[in-house]
Write an enzyme that holds these catalytic residues in place. Structure first.
Site, PDB file in Angstrom:
ATOM      1  N   PRO A 137     -22.762 -31.030  32.407  1.00 49.37           N
ATOM      2  CA  PRO A 137     -23.313 -32.260  31.817  1.00 49.37           C
ATOM      3  C   PRO A 137     -23.797 -33.185  32.919  1.00 49.37           C
ATOM      4  O   PRO A 137     -23.086 -33.399  33.899  1.00 49.37           O
ATOM      5  CB  PRO A 137     -22.096 -32.878  31.089  1.00 49.37           C
ATOM      6  CG  PRO A 137     -20.901 -32.305  31.766  1.00 49.37           C
ATOM      7  CD  PRO A 137     -21.313 -30.944  32.283  1.00 49.37           C
ATOM      8  N   MET A 138     -25.006 -33.736  32.780  1.00 49.80           N
ATOM      9  CA  MET A 138     -25.506 -34.686  33.776  1.00 49.80           C
ATOM     10  C   MET A 138     -26.264 -35.811  33.092  1.00 49.80           C
ATOM     11  O   MET A 138     -27.322 -35.578  32.474  1.00 49.80           O
ATOM     12  CB  MET A 138     -26.403 -33.971  34.804  1.00 49.80           C
ATOM     13  CG  MET A 138     -25.609 -33.087  35.770  1.00 49.80           C
ATOM     14  SD  MET A 138     -26.658 -32.301  37.009  1.00 49.80           S
ATOM     15  CE  MET A 138     -27.391 -30.975  36.064  1.00 49.80           C
ATOM     16  N   GLN A 188     -20.485 -33.718  25.085  1.00 54.89           N
ATOM     17  CA  GLN A 188     -19.410 -34.364  25.853  1.00 54.89           C
ATOM     18  C   GLN A 188     -19.317 -35.842  25.505  1.00 54.89           C
ATOM     19  O   GLN A 188     -20.338 -36.532  25.436  1.00 54.89           O
ATOM     20  CB  GLN A 188     -19.667 -34.226  27.352  1.00 54.89           C
ATOM     21  CG  GLN A 188     -18.507 -34.780  28.169  1.00 54.89           C
ATOM     22  CD  GLN A 188     -18.800 -34.878  29.651  1.00 54.89           C
ATOM     23  OE1 GLN A 188     -19.656 -35.641  30.077  1.00 54.89           O
ATOM     24  NE2 GLN A 188     -18.080 -34.107  30.445  1.00 54.89           N
ATOM     25  N   CYS A 221     -15.927 -38.158  35.352  1.00 52.93           N
ATOM     26  CA  CYS A 221     -17.021 -38.982  35.850  1.00 52.93           C
ATOM     27  C   CYS A 221     -16.520 -40.046  36.822  1.00 52.93           C
ATOM     28  O   CYS A 221     -15.607 -40.797  36.512  1.00 52.93           O
ATOM     29  CB  CYS A 221     -17.754 -39.646  34.693  1.00 52.93           C
ATOM     30  SG  CYS A 221     -19.152 -40.571  35.305  1.00 52.93           S
ATOM     31  N   LYS A 259     -13.329 -31.634  30.850  1.00 52.25           N
ATOM     32  CA  LYS A 259     -13.890 -31.483  32.200  1.00 52.25           C
ATOM     33  C   LYS A 259     -13.253 -32.537  33.098  1.00 52.25           C
ATOM     34  O   LYS A 259     -13.205 -33.711  32.737  1.00 52.25           O
ATOM     35  CB  LYS A 259     -15.407 -31.668  32.160  1.00 52.25           C
ATOM     36  CG  LYS A 259     -16.060 -31.619  33.540  1.00 52.25           C
ATOM     37  CD  LYS A 259     -17.575 -31.527  33.405  1.00 52.25           C
ATOM     38  CE  LYS A 259     -18.256 -31.496  34.755  1.00 52.25           C
ATOM     39  NZ  LYS A 259     -18.348 -32.834  35.368  1.00 52.25           N
ATOM     40  N   ASN A 274     -16.329 -25.694  39.152  1.00 55.44           N
ATOM     41  CA  ASN A 274     -17.559 -26.471  39.305  1.00 55.44           C
ATOM     42  C   ASN A 274     -17.590 -27.143  40.684  1.00 55.44           C
ATOM     43  O   ASN A 274     -16.555 -27.477  41.234  1.00 55.44           O
ATOM     44  CB  ASN A 274     -17.596 -27.535  38.177  1.00 55.44           C
ATOM     45  CG  ASN A 274     -18.686 -28.575  38.355  1.00 55.44           C
ATOM     46  OD1 ASN A 274     -18.413 -29.773  38.361  1.00 55.44           O
ATOM     47  ND2 ASN A 274     -19.925 -28.145  38.486  1.00 55.44           N
ATOM     48  N   GLY A 275     -18.808 -27.295  41.194  1.00 52.52           N
ATOM     49  CA  GLY A 275     -19.005 -28.016  42.454  1.00 52.52           C
ATOM     50  C   GLY A 275     -19.731 -27.181  43.485  1.00 52.52           C
ATOM     51  O   GLY A 275     -19.199 -26.180  43.970  1.00 52.52           O
ATOM     52  N   ASP A 276     -20.988 -27.575  43.771  1.00 51.15           N
ATOM     53  CA  ASP A 276     -21.772 -26.944  44.843  1.00 51.15           C
ATOM     54  C   ASP A 276     -22.023 -25.457  44.652  1.00 51.15           C
ATOM     55  O   ASP A 276     -22.130 -24.724  45.641  1.00 51.15           O
ATOM     56  CB  ASP A 276     -21.114 -27.183  46.205  1.00 51.15           C
ATOM     57  CG  ASP A 276     -21.108 -28.655  46.560  1.00 51.15           C
ATOM     58  OD1 ASP A 276     -22.036 -29.360  46.133  1.00 51.15           O
ATOM     59  OD2 ASP A 276     -20.173 -29.104  47.244  1.00 51.15           O
ATOM     60  N   GLY A 335     -24.411 -27.765  38.194  1.00 47.62           N
ATOM     61  CA  GLY A 335     -25.089 -29.026  37.929  1.00 47.62           C
ATOM     62  C   GLY A 335     -26.370 -29.162  38.724  1.00 47.62           C
ATOM     63  O   GLY A 335     -27.429 -28.654  38.347  1.00 47.62           O
TER      64      GLY A 335
HETATM   65  C1  FMN Z   1     -27.127 -37.052  37.974  1.00 44.89           C
HETATM   66  C2  FMN Z   1     -25.731 -36.602  37.601  1.00 44.89           C
HETATM   67  C3  FMN Z   1     -25.184 -37.006  36.398  1.00 44.89           C
HETATM   68  C4  FMN Z   1     -23.902 -36.569  36.023  1.00 44.89           C
HETATM   69  N1  FMN Z   1     -23.420 -36.904  34.784  1.00 44.89           N
HETATM   70  C5  FMN Z   1     -22.246 -36.365  34.360  1.00 44.89           C
HETATM   71  C6  FMN Z   1     -21.823 -36.517  33.008  1.00 44.89           C
HETATM   72  O1  FMN Z   1     -22.514 -37.114  32.171  1.00 44.89           O
HETATM   73  N2  FMN Z   1     -20.628 -35.974  32.644  1.00 44.89           N
HETATM   74  C7  FMN Z   1     -19.844 -35.278  33.548  1.00 44.89           C
HETATM   75  O2  FMN Z   1     -18.764 -34.802  33.171  1.00 44.89           O
HETATM   76  N3  FMN Z   1     -20.237 -35.099  34.813  1.00 44.89           N
HETATM   77  C8  FMN Z   1     -21.418 -35.590  35.223  1.00 44.89           C
HETATM   78  N4  FMN Z   1     -21.866 -35.323  36.490  1.00 44.89           N
HETATM   79  C9  FMN Z   1     -21.090 -34.412  37.354  1.00 44.89           C
HETATM   80  C10 FMN Z   1     -21.582 -32.954  37.175  1.00 44.89           C
HETATM   81  O3  FMN Z   1     -21.342 -32.490  35.863  1.00 44.89           O
HETATM   82  C11 FMN Z   1     -20.863 -32.008  38.153  1.00 44.89           C
HETATM   83  O4  FMN Z   1     -19.476 -32.051  37.910  1.00 44.89           O
HETATM   84  C12 FMN Z   1     -21.112 -32.389  39.598  1.00 44.89           C
HETATM   85  O5  FMN Z   1     -22.476 -32.688  39.837  1.00 44.89           O
HETATM   86  C13 FMN Z   1     -20.685 -31.242  40.551  1.00 44.89           C
HETATM   87  O6  FMN Z   1     -21.372 -30.067  40.246  1.00 44.89           O
HETATM   88  P1  FMN Z   1     -22.670 -29.588  41.095  1.00 44.89           P
HETATM   89  O7  FMN Z   1     -22.250 -29.563  42.539  1.00 44.89           O
HETATM   90  O8  FMN Z   1     -22.974 -28.238  40.548  1.00 44.89           O
HETATM   91  O9  FMN Z   1     -23.739 -30.596  40.873  1.00 44.89           O
HETATM   92  C14 FMN Z   1     -23.129 -35.759  36.892  1.00 44.89           C
HETATM   93  C15 FMN Z   1     -23.679 -35.383  38.118  1.00 44.89           C
HETATM   94  C16 FMN Z   1     -24.967 -35.770  38.480  1.00 44.89           C
HETATM   95  C17 FMN Z   1     -25.539 -35.318  39.796  1.00 44.89           C
END
Ligand code: FMN
Length: 338
Positions: free
Chosen positions: A18-19, A73, A103, A142, A203-205, A227
């Site tokens: 979710p982003m 979410q 978050c 999450k 999750n993460g990177d 993400g």
């Molecule tokens: C622009 C942006 C918005 C995000 N919004 C949410 C969100 O709405 N809900 C959530 O649980 N995490 C949110 N996150 C966190 C991501 O879901 C994820 O946990 C985090 O970016 C790490 O994963 P990644 O390294 O694959 O990006 C957001 C991250 C980014 C970059």
């Protein structure tokens, strides 16, 4: 290993994270068209606003008729509102409802939602119990690995969630204080995997096949959530899927990138109607999408300085149509592994 959330197979076991401001129905459609993603999740939605039927908030929960499985979410601090929000998510027709306990944003944490809940296990438990009791559909959570490095309590919080009826947890290796930095540490996710009997998603990177396979191996998790890597390269799911199946790496042509970028622009134009809203969203997504493209900074600058949609389209077309002539062999080699 497979990933099944109660009776919903997530195939392949790759989830779009979710982003906020990114994973709306249009972006998720883009990812689904390309393929390789087993589950899509909406951006976070405030439960309080959802139950007040705020139009803008309801739009955030929109999804395509053929978008399944889909998870919506929600976040908040009030157990009653969260239960009502979860019920609304179920009534809207989502397959899964997800609780945001990860978050780091000030806006969310200020209201004790998001990762702040990891500091308040009793309130977190109340919310989990209230949401679980309100719906029949699968319920997932999450979270981050903890609030800070002295409080990496994801194993305890995740266990509580499981005991209260959660059916999957996704864990981002960062703590809240890491924000989006920090040093990659997967041991806490491994501990969550070892503690729980429900599926755990890491999750993460995760940005490519190598980081995906490394995360799977080091954590023993049932699935992966991606993400930012998906904004930069929406083909990442197919690339990882191929690696999981032992198939050859995917080859993405520049023409594909151009088509996807312009297709996305046309879709958001339909959705936002206004020139300003469309351009704003397009600039945000293309800022990620053009990273790793040779001469990508030129493209980013061109899009960034566009005052009108037509101008942005022109920038994208000209860039890709003339790119071939500028490419050297090293760019082409890079492209094959993009
Ligand atoms: C622009 C942006 C918005 C995000 N919004 C949410 C969100 O709405 N809900 C959530 O649980 N995490 C949110 N996150 C966190 C991501 O879901 C994820 O946990 C985090 O970016 C790490 O994963 P990644 O390294 O694959 O990006 C957001 C991250 C980014 C970059």
């Amino acid at each position: 290993m497979s990933l099944v959330i109660r009776d919903i197979p997530i195939e392949p076991r790759l989830i779009l994270a979710p982003m906020e401001g990114v994973t709306d129905v249009v972006f998720r459609r883009l990812v689904r068209r390309i393929g390789g993603c087993g589950l899509t999740v909406t951006e976070f939605i405030a439960a309080e606003a959802l139950r007040r039927n705020v139009k803008k908030i309801l739009q955030m929960a929109e999804f395509d008729a053929d978008e399944s499985p889909l998870s919506i979410q929600i976040y908040g601090r009030n157990p009653e509102a969260m239960a009502e929000g979860a019920k609304m998510v179920q009534d809207l027709g989502a397959d899964i409802v997800d609780l945001n306990m990860g978050c780091p944003s000030k806006k969310v944490c200020a209201h004790s939602g998001g990762s702040a809940l990891m500091k308040e296990p009793e309130l977190a438990k109340e919310i989990v119990r209230a949401m679980r009791g309100a719906v029949d559909i699968p319920f997932t959570v999450k979270m981050r690995s903890g609030w800070d490095h002295d409080n990496k309590n994801a194993p305890e919080i995740a266990y509580m969630c499981q005991e209260e009826g959660a059916e999957m947890v996704a864990v981002h290796w960062r703590t809240r204080t890491d924000q989006y930095g920090g040093v990659r540490e997967l041991d806490t996710i491994r501990q969550v995997v070892d503690t729980l009997s429900i599926p755990v998603v890491a999750n993460g990177d995760i940005i490519d096949a190598a980081s995906a396979l490394d995360t799977l191996e080091r954590t023993g998790c049932a699935g992966l959530m991606i993400g930012r890597g998906a904004i930069r390269n929406p083909w990442v799911f197919r690339e990882i899927e191929a690696a999981l199946k032992g198939e050859p790496a995917l080859s993405v042509e520049f023409g594909d990138r151009k088509d996807v970028l312009l297709g996305y622009l046309a879709d958001i134009r339909d959705r936002f109607h206004s020139e300003r809203g469309t351009l704003g969203r397009f600039k945000k997504i293309s800022g990620y999408f053009t990273k790793g493209v040779p001469f990508g900074s030129e493209l980013r600058q061109g899009i960034f300085h566009s005052q009108e949609i037509e101008q942005a389209i022109d920038v994208v077309e000209t860039f890709f149509d003339t790119l071939d002539d500028r490419l050297e062999p090293r760019h082409r080699a890079h492209l094959r592994s993009a």
